[in-house]
Scaffold this motif. Structure first.
Motif, PDB file in Angstrom:
ATOM      1  N   THR A  98       1.211   9.043   5.777  1.00  0.00           N
ATOM      2  CA  THR A  98       2.434  10.205   5.544  1.00  0.00           C
ATOM      3  C   THR A  98       3.708   9.875   6.066  1.00  0.00           C
ATOM      4  OG1 THR A  98       0.543  11.738   5.332  1.00  0.00           O
ATOM      5  CG2 THR A  98       2.603  12.646   5.954  1.00  0.00           C
ATOM      6  N   LYS A  99       3.819   9.252   7.128  1.00  0.00           N
ATOM      7  CA  LYS A  99       4.888   9.024   8.006  1.00  0.00           C
ATOM      8  C   LYS A  99       5.438   7.868   7.201  1.00  0.00           C
ATOM      9  CE  LYS A  99       6.474   6.720  12.111  1.00  0.00           C
ATOM     10  NZ  LYS A  99       6.377   5.919  13.079  1.00  0.00           N
ATOM     11  N   ARG A 100       4.797   6.711   6.614  1.00  0.00           N
ATOM     12  CA  ARG A 100       5.416   5.668   6.160  1.00  0.00           C
ATOM     13  C   ARG A 100       5.949   6.106   4.638  1.00  0.00           C
ATOM     14  NH1 ARG A 100       3.178   0.391   7.818  1.00  0.00           N
ATOM     15  NH2 ARG A 100       4.269  -0.262   5.802  1.00  0.00           N
ATOM     16  N   ILE A 101       5.244   6.968   3.946  1.00  0.00           N
ATOM     17  CA  ILE A 101       5.815   7.619   2.627  1.00  0.00           C
ATOM     18  C   ILE A 101       6.895   8.118   2.692  1.00  0.00           C
ATOM     19  CG2 ILE A 101       5.246   8.882   0.538  1.00  0.00           C
ATOM     20  CD1 ILE A 101       2.310   8.182   1.079  1.00  0.00           C
ATOM     21  N   ALA A 102       6.983   9.088   3.756  1.00  0.00           N
ATOM     22  CA  ALA A 102       8.019  10.139   3.849  1.00  0.00           C
ATOM     23  C   ALA A 102       9.224   9.261   4.478  1.00  0.00           C
ATOM     24  CB  ALA A 102       7.787  11.140   4.957  1.00  0.00           C
ATOM     25  N   ASN A 103       9.124   8.103   5.357  1.00  0.00           N
ATOM     26  CA  ASN A 103      10.289   7.253   5.673  1.00  0.00           C
ATOM     27  C   ASN A 103      10.902   6.245   4.635  1.00  0.00           C
ATOM     28  OD1 ASN A 103      10.491   7.972   8.294  1.00  0.00           O
ATOM     29  ND2 ASN A 103       9.115   6.361   9.268  1.00  0.00           N
ATOM     30  N   THR A 104       9.890   6.032   3.738  1.00  0.00           N
ATOM     31  CA  THR A 104      10.372   5.164   2.422  1.00  0.00           C
ATOM     32  C   THR A 104      10.986   6.229   1.577  1.00  0.00           C
ATOM     33  OG1 THR A 104       8.503   3.542   2.693  1.00  0.00           O
ATOM     34  CG2 THR A 104       9.410   3.662   0.417  1.00  0.00           C
ATOM     35  N   MET A 105      10.610   7.290   1.275  1.00  0.00           N
ATOM     36  CA  MET A 105      11.228   8.179   0.025  1.00  0.00           C
ATOM     37  C   MET A 105      11.104   9.569   0.852  1.00  0.00           C
ATOM     38  SD  MET A 105      12.243   8.117  -3.091  1.00  0.00           S
ATOM     39  CE  MET A 105      11.758   6.761  -3.610  1.00  0.00           C
ATOM     40  N   PRO A 106      12.199   9.873   1.493  1.00  0.00           N
ATOM     41  CA  PRO A 106      12.171  11.294   2.144  1.00  0.00           C
ATOM     42  C   PRO A 106      12.086  12.512   1.290  1.00  0.00           C
ATOM     43  CG  PRO A 106      13.973   9.887   3.153  1.00  0.00           C
ATOM     44  CD  PRO A 106      13.135   9.125   2.000  1.00  0.00           C
ATOM     45  N   SER A 107      12.395  12.345   0.041  1.00  0.00           N
ATOM     46  CA  SER A 107      12.351  13.468  -0.955  1.00  0.00           C
ATOM     47  C   SER A 107      10.837  13.844  -1.404  1.00  0.00           C
ATOM     48  CB  SER A 107      13.061  13.023  -2.278  1.00  0.00           C
ATOM     49  OG  SER A 107      12.395  12.091  -2.684  1.00  0.00           O
ATOM     50  N   LEU A 108       9.879  13.022  -1.025  1.00  0.00           N
ATOM     51  CA  LEU A 108       8.698  13.227  -1.166  1.00  0.00           C
ATOM     52  C   LEU A 108       7.703  13.867   0.187  1.00  0.00           C
ATOM     53  CD1 LEU A 108       7.385   9.824  -2.761  1.00  0.00           C
ATOM     54  CD2 LEU A 108       7.634  11.968  -3.822  1.00  0.00           C
ATOM     55  N   LEU A 109       8.595  14.389   1.411  1.00  0.00           N
ATOM     56  CA  LEU A 109       8.005  14.657   2.527  1.00  0.00           C
ATOM     57  C   LEU A 109       7.196  15.901   2.366  1.00  0.00           C
ATOM     58  CD1 LEU A 109       7.615  14.703   5.322  1.00  0.00           C
ATOM     59  CD2 LEU A 109       9.889  16.002   5.544  1.00  0.00           C
ATOM     60  N   VAL A 119       0.742  -1.227  -0.024  1.00  0.00           N
ATOM     61  CA  VAL A 119      -0.026   0.141  -0.033  1.00  0.00           C
ATOM     62  C   VAL A 119       0.811   1.173  -0.141  1.00  0.00           C
ATOM     63  CG1 VAL A 119      -1.832   1.153   1.334  1.00  0.00           C
ATOM     64  CG2 VAL A 119      -1.881  -1.134   1.114  1.00  0.00           C
ATOM     65  N   VAL A 120       1.832   1.282   0.756  1.00  0.00           N
ATOM     66  CA  VAL A 120       2.830   2.307   1.028  1.00  0.00           C
ATOM     67  C   VAL A 120       3.523   2.528  -0.392  1.00  0.00           C
ATOM     68  CG1 VAL A 120       4.642   3.140   2.340  1.00  0.00           C
ATOM     69  CG2 VAL A 120       2.977   2.257   3.365  1.00  0.00           C
ATOM     70  N   ASN A 121       4.036   1.516  -0.853  1.00  0.00           N
ATOM     71  CA  ASN A 121       4.672   1.664  -2.140  1.00  0.00           C
ATOM     72  C   ASN A 121       3.864   2.037  -3.277  1.00  0.00           C
ATOM     73  OD1 ASN A 121       7.124   0.594  -0.984  1.00  0.00           O
ATOM     74  ND2 ASN A 121       6.886  -1.354  -1.041  1.00  0.00           N
ATOM     75  N   ASP A 122       2.698   1.582  -3.214  1.00  0.00           N
ATOM     76  CA  ASP A 122       1.955   2.058  -4.567  1.00  0.00           C
ATOM     77  C   ASP A 122       1.477   3.441  -4.249  1.00  0.00           C
ATOM     78  OD1 ASP A 122       1.738  -0.395  -5.321  1.00  0.00           O
ATOM     79  OD2 ASP A 122      -0.384  -0.710  -4.658  1.00  0.00           O
ATOM     80  N   LEU A 123       1.492   4.068  -2.981  1.00  0.00           N
ATOM     81  CA  LEU A 123       1.363   5.511  -2.879  1.00  0.00           C
ATOM     82  C   LEU A 123       2.500   6.238  -3.260  1.00  0.00           C
ATOM     83  CD1 LEU A 123      -0.933   5.574   0.424  1.00  0.00           C
ATOM     84  CD2 LEU A 123      -1.397   6.665  -1.996  1.00  0.00           C
ATOM     85  N   VAL A 124       3.613   5.607  -2.793  1.00  0.00           N
ATOM     86  CA  VAL A 124       5.055   6.460  -3.363  1.00  0.00           C
ATOM     87  C   VAL A 124       5.130   6.468  -4.742  1.00  0.00           C
ATOM     88  CG1 VAL A 124       7.583   5.801  -3.518  1.00  0.00           C
ATOM     89  CG2 VAL A 124       6.131   5.578  -1.198  1.00  0.00           C
ATOM     90  N   GLN A 125       4.503   5.335  -5.634  1.00  0.00           N
ATOM     91  CA  GLN A 125       4.697   5.400  -6.908  1.00  0.00           C
ATOM     92  C   GLN A 125       3.792   6.718  -7.501  1.00  0.00           C
ATOM     93  OE1 GLN A 125       6.971   4.070  -8.715  1.00  0.00           O
ATOM     94  NE2 GLN A 125       7.834   3.397  -6.878  1.00  0.00           N
ATOM     95  N   HIS A 126       2.419   6.840  -6.924  1.00  0.00           N
ATOM     96  CA  HIS A 126       1.867   7.849  -7.295  1.00  0.00           C
ATOM     97  C   HIS A 126       2.293   9.330  -6.970  1.00  0.00           C
ATOM     98  CE1 HIS A 126      -1.568   5.461  -8.361  1.00  0.00           C
ATOM     99  NE2 HIS A 126      -1.806   4.913  -7.301  1.00  0.00           N
ATOM    100  N   PHE A 127       2.811   9.596  -5.946  1.00  0.00           N
ATOM    101  CA  PHE A 127       3.603  10.602  -5.524  1.00  0.00           C
ATOM    102  C   PHE A 127       4.904  10.967  -6.309  1.00  0.00           C
ATOM    103  CE2 PHE A 127       1.077  10.218  -1.348  1.00  0.00           C
ATOM    104  CZ  PHE A 127       0.781  11.689  -1.406  1.00  0.00           C
ATOM    105  N   LEU A 128       5.399  10.061  -6.909  1.00  0.00           N
ATOM    106  CA  LEU A 128       6.634  10.276  -7.577  1.00  0.00           C
ATOM    107  C   LEU A 128       6.183  10.604  -8.966  1.00  0.00           C
ATOM    108  CD1 LEU A 128       8.826   7.366  -6.795  1.00  0.00           C
ATOM    109  CD2 LEU A 128       9.306   9.747  -6.354  1.00  0.00           C
ATOM    110  N   ASN A 129       5.142  10.240  -9.503  1.00  0.00           N
ATOM    111  CA  ASN A 129       4.439  10.630 -10.706  1.00  0.00           C
ATOM    112  C   ASN A 129       3.946  12.142 -10.632  1.00  0.00           C
ATOM    113  OD1 ASN A 129       3.216  10.965 -13.242  1.00  0.00           O
ATOM    114  ND2 ASN A 129       1.713   9.218 -12.936  1.00  0.00           N
ATOM    115  N   GLU A 130       4.845  12.961 -11.238  1.00  0.00           N
ATOM    116  CA  GLU A 130       4.836  14.400 -11.352  1.00  0.00           C
ATOM    117  C   GLU A 130       3.592  14.840 -12.247  1.00  0.00           C
ATOM    118  OE1 GLU A 130       8.452  16.420 -11.668  1.00  0.00           O
ATOM    119  OE2 GLU A 130       9.419  15.562 -10.098  1.00  0.00           O
ATOM    120  N   ASN A 131       3.085  13.864 -13.193  1.00  0.00           N
ATOM    121  CA  ASN A 131       1.992  14.130 -14.102  1.00  0.00           C
ATOM    122  C   ASN A 131       0.765  14.185 -13.407  1.00  0.00           C
ATOM    123  OD1 ASN A 131       3.897  14.377 -16.532  1.00  0.00           O
ATOM    124  ND2 ASN A 131       3.688  12.084 -16.630  1.00  0.00           N
ATOM    125  N   LEU A 132       0.719  13.695 -12.008  1.00  0.00           N
ATOM    126  CA  LEU A 132      -0.451  13.734 -11.494  1.00  0.00           C
ATOM    127  C   LEU A 132      -0.786  15.076 -10.844  1.00  0.00           C
ATOM    128  CD1 LEU A 132      -0.712  10.085  -9.758  1.00  0.00           C
ATOM    129  CD2 LEU A 132      -1.867  10.742 -11.992  1.00  0.00           C
TER     130      LEU A 132
END
Length: 142
Positions: A103-114, A52-65
Motif C-alpha cells: 500500500t505504501k509503495r503503490i501510494a508513493n509511486t502513484m499518489p493519486s491512487l492513495l 510487483v508494485v508497478n503491476d499493482l499500480v496498473q490494476h489500480f489504474l484500471n477503473e473497469n476492475l
C-alpha cells in the motif's frame, strides 16, 4: 473482539451525543505492535521488486476492475510475496505487513491512487486477516 482502526484510533460509536469506545485498548500495546510491524515492513520493503508494485499500480489504474477484482489482485500479490520472501514468522503476520508495505509503495509511486489502494487494503485486511489481528492484540493484552 477489538477493532484495530487504521487511523490509530479506537473503535467507538456515538451514544447520546458522546463518543463511547467499544473496547478499552492499551494504546501503548498498540504502539508496540505497530513498531514491530513497521520494523518487519522495512525489512520486507527491500525484497519487493518494483515490477510487483508497478503491476499493482496498473490494476489500480484500471477503473473497469471492480473492488472485488482489485482486492483479489492485491491478495494474489501478497500471497505470492509471502511465499517468495523467506521468513520464519507466521504466514498471517507476513501477509499483514506485506499488504501494508505494498500500500505504501503503490501510494508513493502513484499518489493519486492513495484513496483506492487504502480502501482496498482495509477491505483485504478485514476479509483475510481480521481474526489474526484480534488474536495478536488479545495475546499482547493478556
Amino acid at each position: 473482539d477489538v477493532e484495530l482502526q487504521t487511523d490509530g484510533n479506537r473503535s467507538g460509536h456515538l451514544q447520546n451525543g458522546e463518543l463511547v469506545f467499544d473496547h478499552e485498548v492499551n494504546e501503548e500495546i498498540v504502539r508496540i505492535i505497530a513498531a514491530q510491524l513497521a520494523e518487519i515492513g522495512d525489512q520486507f520493503d527491500k525484497e519487493i521488486k518494483a515490477r510487483v508494485v508497478n503491476d499493482l499500480v496498473q490494476h489500480f489504474l484500471n477503473e473497469n476492475l471492480s473492488g472485488e477484482e482489485i482486492t483479489r489482485c492485491l491478495s494474489e500479490a501478497v500471497e505470492g510475496l509471502a511465499r517468495a520472501i523467506p521468513s520464519d514468522m507466521e504466514q498471517e503476520k507476513a501477509m499483514l505487513v506485506l499488504a501494508m508495505v505494498l500500500t505504501k509503495r503503490i501510494a508513493n509511486t502513484m499518489p493519486s491512487l492513495l484513496q483506492r489502494v487504502f480502501s482496498t487494503t482495509v477491505n483485504y485486511i478485514s476479509q483475510q486477516l481480521h481474526n489474526y489481528i484480534v488474536r495478536m492484540v488479545s495475546v499482547v493484552t493478556q
